[in-house]
Design a protein around this motif. Structure first.
Motif, PDB file in Angstrom:
ATOM      1  N   LYS A 135       0.851  -1.187   0.000  1.00 33.46           N
ATOM      2  CA  LYS A 135       0.000   0.000   0.000  1.00 33.46           C
ATOM      3  C   LYS A 135       0.888   1.239   0.000  1.00 33.46           C
ATOM      4  O   LYS A 135       0.784   2.122   0.832  1.00 33.46           O
ATOM      5  CB  LYS A 135      -0.935  -0.016   1.192  1.00 33.46           C
ATOM      6  N   LYS A 136       1.740   1.298  -1.003  1.00 29.08           N
ATOM      7  CA  LYS A 136       2.780   2.310  -1.041  1.00 29.08           C
ATOM      8  C   LYS A 136       2.225   3.718  -1.170  1.00 29.08           C
ATOM      9  O   LYS A 136       2.515   4.610  -0.383  1.00 29.08           O
ATOM     10  CB  LYS A 136       3.703   2.002  -2.215  1.00 29.08           C
ATOM     11  N   TYR A 137       1.404   3.956  -2.182  1.00 29.08           N
ATOM     12  CA  TYR A 137       0.979   5.307  -2.469  1.00 29.08           C
ATOM     13  C   TYR A 137       0.059   5.862  -1.405  1.00 29.08           C
ATOM     14  O   TYR A 137       0.043   7.048  -1.145  1.00 29.08           O
ATOM     15  CB  TYR A 137       0.351   5.370  -3.863  1.00 29.08           C
ATOM     16  N   TYR A 138      -0.711   4.997  -0.766  1.00 27.14           N
ATOM     17  CA  TYR A 138      -1.557   5.460   0.333  1.00 27.14           C
ATOM     18  C   TYR A 138      -0.681   6.030   1.446  1.00 27.14           C
ATOM     19  O   TYR A 138      -0.944   7.098   1.974  1.00 27.14           O
ATOM     20  CB  TYR A 138      -2.415   4.321   0.865  1.00 27.14           C
ATOM     21  N   LEU A 139       0.390   5.311   1.785  1.00 30.96           N
ATOM     22  CA  LEU A 139       1.261   5.736   2.885  1.00 30.96           C
ATOM     23  C   LEU A 139       1.930   7.054   2.565  1.00 30.96           C
ATOM     24  O   LEU A 139       1.975   7.964   3.375  1.00 30.96           O
ATOM     25  CB  LEU A 139       2.310   4.660   3.158  1.00 30.96           C
ATOM     26  N   ILE A 140       2.450   7.160   1.343  1.00 34.42           N
ATOM     27  CA  ILE A 140       3.192   8.371   0.989  1.00 34.42           C
ATOM     28  C   ILE A 140       2.256   9.554   0.840  1.00 34.42           C
ATOM     29  O   ILE A 140       2.559  10.663   1.259  1.00 34.42           O
ATOM     30  CB  ILE A 140       4.000   8.136  -0.298  1.00 34.42           C
ATOM     31  N   TYR A 141       1.085   9.315   0.247  1.00 40.03           N
ATOM     32  CA  TYR A 141       0.151  10.415   0.079  1.00 40.03           C
ATOM     33  C   TYR A 141      -0.298  10.950   1.433  1.00 40.03           C
ATOM     34  O   TYR A 141      -0.421  12.153   1.638  1.00 40.03           O
ATOM     35  CB  TYR A 141      -1.073   9.984  -0.727  1.00 40.03           C
ATOM     36  N   ALA A 142      -0.521  10.042   2.387  1.00 38.38           N
ATOM     37  CA  ALA A 142      -0.922  10.470   3.723  1.00 38.38           C
ATOM     38  C   ALA A 142       0.151  11.360   4.331  1.00 38.38           C
ATOM     39  O   ALA A 142      -0.135  12.364   4.975  1.00 38.38           O
ATOM     40  CB  ALA A 142      -1.178   9.263   4.610  1.00 38.38           C
ATOM     41  N   LEU A 143       1.401  11.007   4.099  1.00 39.05           N
ATOM     42  CA  LEU A 143       2.509  11.800   4.607  1.00 39.05           C
ATOM     43  C   LEU A 143       2.561  13.151   3.914  1.00 39.05           C
ATOM     44  O   LEU A 143       2.652  14.198   4.537  1.00 39.05           O
ATOM     45  CB  LEU A 143       3.827  11.056   4.378  1.00 39.05           C
ATOM     46  N   GLU A 157      11.674  11.378  13.554  1.00 40.80           N
ATOM     47  CA  GLU A 157      10.770  10.294  13.174  1.00 40.80           C
ATOM     48  C   GLU A 157      10.169  10.457  11.778  1.00 40.80           C
ATOM     49  O   GLU A 157       9.307   9.679  11.378  1.00 40.80           O
ATOM     50  CB  GLU A 157       9.641  10.182  14.201  1.00 40.80           C
ATOM     51  N   GLN A 158      10.637  11.474  11.041  1.00 40.26           N
ATOM     52  CA  GLN A 158      10.145  11.654   9.673  1.00 40.26           C
ATOM     53  C   GLN A 158      10.790  10.593   8.772  1.00 40.26           C
ATOM     54  O   GLN A 158      12.015  10.507   8.672  1.00 40.26           O
ATOM     55  CB  GLN A 158      10.521  13.055   9.178  1.00 40.26           C
ATOM     56  N   PRO A 159       9.995   9.756   8.089  1.00 36.19           N
ATOM     57  CA  PRO A 159      10.596   8.665   7.313  1.00 36.19           C
ATOM     58  C   PRO A 159      10.997   9.026   5.884  1.00 36.19           C
ATOM     59  O   PRO A 159      11.847   8.364   5.308  1.00 36.19           O
ATOM     60  CB  PRO A 159       9.488   7.598   7.292  1.00 36.19           C
ATOM     61  N   TYR A 160      10.385  10.066   5.292  1.00 37.17           N
ATOM     62  CA  TYR A 160      10.603  10.337   3.864  1.00 37.17           C
ATOM     63  C   TYR A 160      11.038  11.774   3.630  1.00 37.17           C
ATOM     64  O   TYR A 160      10.888  12.646   4.483  1.00 37.17           O
ATOM     65  CB  TYR A 160       9.322  10.075   3.067  1.00 37.17           C
ATOM     66  N   ASN A 161      11.548  12.002   2.435  1.00 39.03           N
ATOM     67  CA  ASN A 161      11.929  13.333   1.994  1.00 39.03           C
ATOM     68  C   ASN A 161      10.820  13.875   1.095  1.00 39.03           C
ATOM     69  O   ASN A 161      10.558  13.326   0.025  1.00 39.03           O
ATOM     70  CB  ASN A 161      13.237  13.271   1.206  1.00 39.03           C
ATOM     71  N   VAL A 162      10.193  14.936   1.536  1.00 35.37           N
ATOM     72  CA  VAL A 162       9.061  15.497   0.807  1.00 35.37           C
ATOM     73  C   VAL A 162       9.335  16.961   0.488  1.00 35.37           C
ATOM     74  O   VAL A 162       9.693  17.736   1.378  1.00 35.37           O
ATOM     75  CB  VAL A 162       7.759  15.400   1.631  1.00 35.37           C
ATOM     76  N   GLY A 169      -2.092  14.086  17.545  1.00 38.18           N
ATOM     77  CA  GLY A 169      -0.746  14.621  17.394  1.00 38.18           C
ATOM     78  C   GLY A 169       0.291  13.821  18.156  1.00 38.18           C
ATOM     79  O   GLY A 169       0.279  12.600  18.131  1.00 38.18           O
ATOM     80  N   LYS A 170       1.193  14.536  18.808  1.00 34.17           N
ATOM     81  CA  LYS A 170       2.301  13.908  19.523  1.00 34.17           C
ATOM     82  C   LYS A 170       3.072  12.974  18.593  1.00 34.17           C
ATOM     83  O   LYS A 170       3.401  11.840  18.938  1.00 34.17           O
ATOM     84  CB  LYS A 170       1.793  13.133  20.744  1.00 34.17           C
ATOM     85  N   ASN A 171       3.360  13.467  17.400  1.00 35.47           N
ATOM     86  CA  ASN A 171       4.061  12.662  16.404  1.00 35.47           C
ATOM     87  C   ASN A 171       4.862  13.586  15.496  1.00 35.47           C
ATOM     88  O   ASN A 171       4.841  14.816  15.659  1.00 35.47           O
ATOM     89  CB  ASN A 171       3.070  11.828  15.588  1.00 35.47           C
ATOM     90  N   ALA A 172       5.566  12.989  14.557  1.00 31.99           N
ATOM     91  CA  ALA A 172       6.413  13.774  13.656  1.00 31.99           C
ATOM     92  C   ALA A 172       5.577  14.781  12.869  1.00 31.99           C
ATOM     93  O   ALA A 172       6.001  15.922  12.655  1.00 31.99           O
ATOM     94  CB  ALA A 172       7.161  12.844  12.704  1.00 31.99           C
ATOM     95  N   GLN A 173       4.409  14.376  12.440  1.00 32.25           N
ATOM     96  CA  GLN A 173       3.574  15.274  11.646  1.00 32.25           C
ATOM     97  C   GLN A 173       3.213  16.531  12.423  1.00 32.25           C
ATOM     98  O   GLN A 173       3.296  17.646  11.899  1.00 32.25           O
ATOM     99  CB  GLN A 173       2.303  14.554  11.211  1.00 32.25           C
ATOM    100  N   GLN A 174       2.821  16.358  13.698  1.00 34.44           N
ATOM    101  CA  GLN A 174       2.464  17.528  14.483  1.00 34.44           C
ATOM    102  C   GLN A 174       3.685  18.406  14.773  1.00 34.44           C
ATOM    103  O   GLN A 174       3.614  19.632  14.698  1.00 34.44           O
ATOM    104  CB  GLN A 174       1.809  17.115  15.799  1.00 34.44           C
ATOM    105  N   ARG A 175       4.795  17.784  15.096  1.00 32.86           N
ATOM    106  CA  ARG A 175       5.998  18.577  15.385  1.00 32.86           C
ATOM    107  C   ARG A 175       6.434  19.361  14.160  1.00 32.86           C
ATOM    108  O   ARG A 175       6.851  20.523  14.270  1.00 32.86           O
ATOM    109  CB  ARG A 175       7.119  17.659  15.875  1.00 32.86           C
ATOM    110  N   MET A 176       6.336  18.741  12.990  1.00 30.14           N
ATOM    111  CA  MET A 176       6.716  19.465  11.779  1.00 30.14           C
ATOM    112  C   MET A 176       5.681  20.530  11.440  1.00 30.14           C
ATOM    113  O   MET A 176       6.030  21.606  10.947  1.00 30.14           O
ATOM    114  CB  MET A 176       6.896  18.483  10.624  1.00 30.14           C
ATOM    115  N   SER A 177       4.419  20.247  11.714  1.00 25.81           N
ATOM    116  CA  SER A 177       3.386  21.258  11.513  1.00 25.81           C
ATOM    117  C   SER A 177       3.650  22.475  12.395  1.00 25.81           C
ATOM    118  O   SER A 177       3.444  23.615  11.979  1.00 25.81           O
ATOM    119  CB  SER A 177       2.003  20.680  11.820  1.00 25.81           C
TER     120      SER A 177
END
Length: 952
Positions: free
Chosen positions: A2-10, A295-300, A188-196
């Motif tokens: 489920k590659k594209y789902y994961l990346i798109y969510a990121l 904890e960010q896994p990809y380069n976006v 939250g309390k994750n990479a997404q929130q910290r980067m936000s």
């Protein structure tokens, strides 16, 4: 994979989402912002004459429309033109908190009486009854039955209580603090929130938007005095900022009277505060922001071209929005084609024009281009490749072939929508009226949209489309955002390099070359077979055909939709038949199905199908293989041709396969950066009892995936159609379908192997198992408590489990959220399977602070034990039975329900008339039966405790 789902969510994580008080996420466009005033160009679009729009003397606006889809139901909404932007410094987060309090006591419904009343009427909390808060709006939604006069009238009373009669009891306010803090933790309390947190002040230009994120500040939520939230409610919940929307199966005049009776006594403040519309500033030079996290896994990388744009109000606006949709479609097709080619420099890319930040910032739209790179070093290359498609579009435009293809797509979609105009769901109309109230957007009728779209498509030129496409790539208001793993920070492109990527992306680009395949889908028409038997079952309205090659076809004609036929099929076997040495390739044989068919790669197949409303895909799962799809009645032959082509002429594409495998390796290599990914892998391994075929995929596993083996397995699975059962549901006539069935299904190859799937022994561990994963930087724990065992699968047992699950979910919510204030949205999930071996799984899940893990687990288990001693309460069973009955009323007029129901009954060898006994089985559920079920199924003999906590 489920590659594209994961990346798109990121990649979409930059968007700020509205805050929901309940458990269901609702995606609704936010109102648009104050923009520079422009003269109106074009004719104002007339409102649909079928909606009554009125205003009470106190300023409250109302929208009323009679609509009978679904029957005996209505959608009631209370919309408020207020959100977090109205808060002062001491009230941050209190717009959202106010929304929570609307469910915790009003003048006419103290404490939880409102929820209890509605649940007994069959309205589900979270799934039906819900609300959300954004920057500019707070919206409450209440789907409600109309066949009970008392319940229906009470619905308007509830809306009026939300609008001006929330009690704001001090004790209830204090109890709710912990729930909202836990909502912030869960979301939250994750990479997404910290980067936000790093990116939002930048993306929102340090405006009022950046200072008023809807969830607010935890320190304020924990400490504000009661007068602050009471003042917010008194100041802003007022009729001149409110609207009631009612769409459904009711008498319009009666509803208008109910609105007047319930809302006319609401008062505006004597000195109302000014409601300010906030804006974002422009920027002449590109703005750049780079954010990293451990904890960010990809380069976006993301490039945004902002511009101001209001809502659709005139025929000129409508034409422009239609052209923008066409541009998005054509640009997406080009990027998809590029992604499929070997050597594409990104894992994922997209470029789309639409509302800025998901529509949450008023009056600003943007062309947003996203590129996800496999490596930090290649990020600027990935970004340039994605941006090059913008530049190719701006410099050379689209081709005549692309233009004709997208016109066919738009026309087909418009025709389908128009044919369904009398079957449009009430919820669709509600969203149109909500947008009109919040943003002033038009409410065109279905007839207007149909005629206007047809007129535009007839006269529109490619020159006009290309001229608008050029304007989307702006020279100012450019924003560049990069998200990357912290460990790679030193290798990231500099700001100068990123700006250069924008400026040089168009260097050397050449016009797009259209690679349309001009061939028939099936080179040689098959020799038709025969129908050898036909039987009918009038009780469930189905016809069963047996074909000469052994295929069974079950047909259920319906009138639920005018332009829809959906289908699925299954045959036993699946990847279970692959050897242990080859199962990795077998499990990825679906890559063959994703590679197109025959001479058509996916892009070419999309172009071939333009103008047709038909699709059919093949699948191979662990126990079955088959087909699924949908079609307009007029395009059914195309759907049947796709089935035949996918079965007999699969496509072997080395480039697509290698690109997917390469991307899969990158994702697998990076996934352990994410605590949730590590936890998910642990859960998967434990639940498979570490059986090799059930373990998470490793890089070594990926190396074993062979295209030749995957392709051979795919062909072998579809070489024998004799075991396939097809189910068709929708608007068709049986006799008119028979020629397609004999031509394209009865001609499929049959070897009469009489295959079955293999039980490879992938089963959860017996006994008591406890596993704790230590991963993560912040105070956030995830808990799953699972009760499971072997099971006698039948309808009687299933309904008892359903009742137990529903009642336990109510009690877990009451205990962990309302009493302990320790979680936001706990869940109780139930899964039952009959094959390959009958088993049931009860799972209690929640997020909380690390310190509360043991306390909340013990509290949850106390509730489980209470069920074993006492069973469910009579009150909770009344709620369950009412909700079940109401949902079945809706399901019985839904094509998707019938497709799932019939295919599952046939898969499991059950009686297709099973649902005719649902009422009797439901009546058999009582307190004693749930007690017995709890003692049997929640005994704890097979109990798995899975916990994720931050690193020690």
């Amino acid at each position: 994979m489920k590659k594209y789902y994961l990346i798109y969510a990121l990649a979409s994580g930059l968007f700020i989402q509205p805050v929901l008080a309940q458990q269901k996420k609702t995606t609704v466009k936010a109102p648009i912002a104050k923009a520079t005033t422009k003269p109106i160009v074009g004719k104002i679009i007339p409102n649909d004459p079928n909606v009554i729009i009125g205003k009470l003397p106190n300023g409250l606006t109302y929208y009323i429309r009679k609509n009978t889809e679904p029957n005996k139901r209505a959608e009631l909404y209370l919309a408020n033109k207020i959100g977090s932007l109205m808060e002062n410094e001491e009230q941050q987060g209190l717009a959202h908190f106010t929304e929570h309090m609307a469910f915790n006591g009003t003048k006419d419904f103290p404490k939880n009486e409102m929820i209890n009343y509605l649940q007994k009427a069959g309205v589900r909390f979270g799934a039906d009854l819900n609300a959300y808060t954004g920057f500019n709006q707070t919206v409450y939604q209440l789907p409600i039955p109309t066949d009970s006069v008392e319940v229906f009238k009470t619905g308007f009373k509830i809306l009026a209580n939300w609008a001006g009669k929330v009690t704001m009891d001090g004790k209830e306010i204090d109890n709710e603090r912990g729930v909202i803090v836990e909502e912030d933790r869960q979301r939250g309390k994750n990479a997404q929130q910290r980067m936000s947190n790093q990116l939002l002040p930048f993306l929102l230009a340090n405006s009022q938007y950046a200072k008023r994120i809807p969830i607010g500040k935890v320190e304020i939520l924990n400490s504000f005095t009661h007068d602050k939230i009471r003042s917010f409610y008194a100041d802003w919940y007022r009729p001149n900022l409110q609207s009631v929307i009612a769409v459904g199966d009711f008498d319009v005049k009666e509803v208008e009277n109910l609105i007047k009776q319930n809302f006319s006594d609401l008062k505006n403040p004597a000195s109302p505060k000014t409601r300010i519309n906030y804006d974002l500033p422009d920027n002449a030079q590109p703005l750049v922001k780079i954010a990293t996290d451990k904890e960010q896994p990809y380069n976006v990388a993301q490039v945004i071209y902002k511009q101001r744009e209001g809502s659709v109000k005139t025929d000129s606006d409508y034409k422009k929005s239609l052209i923008q949709s066409m541009i998005n479609n054509m640009l997406a097709g080009r990027i998809q084609e590029l992604t499929q080619k070997g050597g594409a420099p990104f894992l994922f890319a997209q470029s789309t024009y639409g509302s800025y930040q998901g529509g949450l910032v008023w009056g600003i739209s943007a062309l947003t281009t996203i590129a996800v790179s496999p490596t930090t070093a290649g990020l600027d290359k990935a970004l340039k490749a994605a941006l090059a498609e913008n530049e190719r579009m701006a410099k050379f435009g689209f081709t005549a072939g692309e233009f004709e293809t997208v016109k066919k797509k738009i026309e087909a979609g418009m025709e389908k929508q128009y044919k369904e105009k009398d079957k449009t769901k009430s919820a669709v109309y509600v969203q149109q009226y909500l947008e009109n109230f919040l943003t002033g957007s038009s409410i065109p009728s279905a007839d207007y949209r149909y005629a206007e779209t047809k007129k535009i498509l007839t006269t529109l030129t490619l020159t006009e489309v290309n001229a608008l496409a050029k304007t989307l790539v702006t020279k100012n208001n450019q924003i560049i955002v990069v998200q990357a793993p912290e460990k790679d920070a030193k290798d990231l492109p500099t700001e100068a390099q990123l700006i250069a990527a924008i400026k040089t992306a168009g260097n050397g680009v050449t016009p797009y070359v259209d690679n349309t395949v001009n061939k028939p889908l099936i080179a040689q028409m098959p020799t038709a077979g025969k129908i050898v038997s036909e039987t009918k079952n009038d009780k469930v309205g189905i016809t069963t055909l047996v074909l000469n090659n052994g295929i069974k076809v079950i047909l259920k004609p319906t009138d639920f939709k005018n332009d829809q036929v959906i289908f699925t099929s299954f045959g036993k076997g699946g990847s279970s038949l692959a050897s242990n040495d080859d199962f990795q390739s077998a499990e990825n044989a679906n890559l063959v199905a994703q590679s197109g068919v025959g001479d058509f790669n996916p892009t070419q197949l999309t172009k071939y199908l333009a103008g047709k409303t038909a699709n059919a895909s093949a699948y191979i799962d662990s126990e079955y293989q088959g087909f699924s799809g949908s079609s307009s009645p007029k395009d059914l032959e195309t759907a049947f041709q796709l089935i035949y082509a996918r079965a007999t002429n699969p496509r072997k594409d080395v480039d697509i396969f290698n690109k997917n495998i390469s991307d899969f390796k990158v994702i697998t290599a990076n996934k352990n950066s994410s605590p949730t990914s590590v936890y998910a892998d642990t859960v998967q391994a434990v639940m498979a009892n570490y059986h090799k075929r059930g373990m998470p995929t490793t890089l070594q596993d990926i190396d074993k995936i062979s295209l030749d083996k995957a392709y051979a397995f795919y062909k072998e699975r579809f070489a024998d159609a004799s075991g396939q059962t097809f189910v068709f549901v929708g608007n068709f006539e049986v006799e008119k379908l028979k020629p397609f069935i004999t031509t394209y299904l009865a001609s499929l190859p049959a070897l009469n192997k009489n295959e079955n799937f293999v039980d490879n022994g992938i089963n959860p561990p017996k006994g008591k198992v406890s596993k704790t994963v230590y991963k993560g930087l912040e105070d956030k724990a995830t808990v799953q408590l699972m009760f499971h065992d072997d099971y006698v699968y039948n309808a009687d047992n299933n309904i008892q489990l359903d009742a137990l699950k529903a009642a336990l979910e109510i009690k877990i919510l009451e205990r962990l959220r309302e009493k302990e204030s320790g979680v936001y949205s706990p869940g109780v999930d139930l899964s039952v399977q009959k094959y390959p071996s009958a088993h049931y799984y009860f799972t209690i899940s929640f997020n909380c602070s690390k310190a509360n893990v043991d306390k909340l687990i013990n509290a949850a288990l106390e509730e489980v034990n209470s069920f074993k001693v006492n069973g469910a309460t009579a009150d909770d069973l009344k709620k369950f039975k009412s909700e079940e009955a109401r949902q079945e009323e809706l399901s019985l007029r839904d094509n998707g329900f019938w497709l799932g129901y019939l295919s599952n009954r046939l898969k499991y060898g059950d009686n297709v008339e099973q649902l005719l006994g649902d009422k009797q089985r439901l009546d058999a559920v009582d307190v004693a039966s749930t007690k017995a079920a709890a003692q049997k199924y929640l005994n704890g003999d097979n109990y798995i405790r899975l916990v994720l906590v931050p690193e020690k």
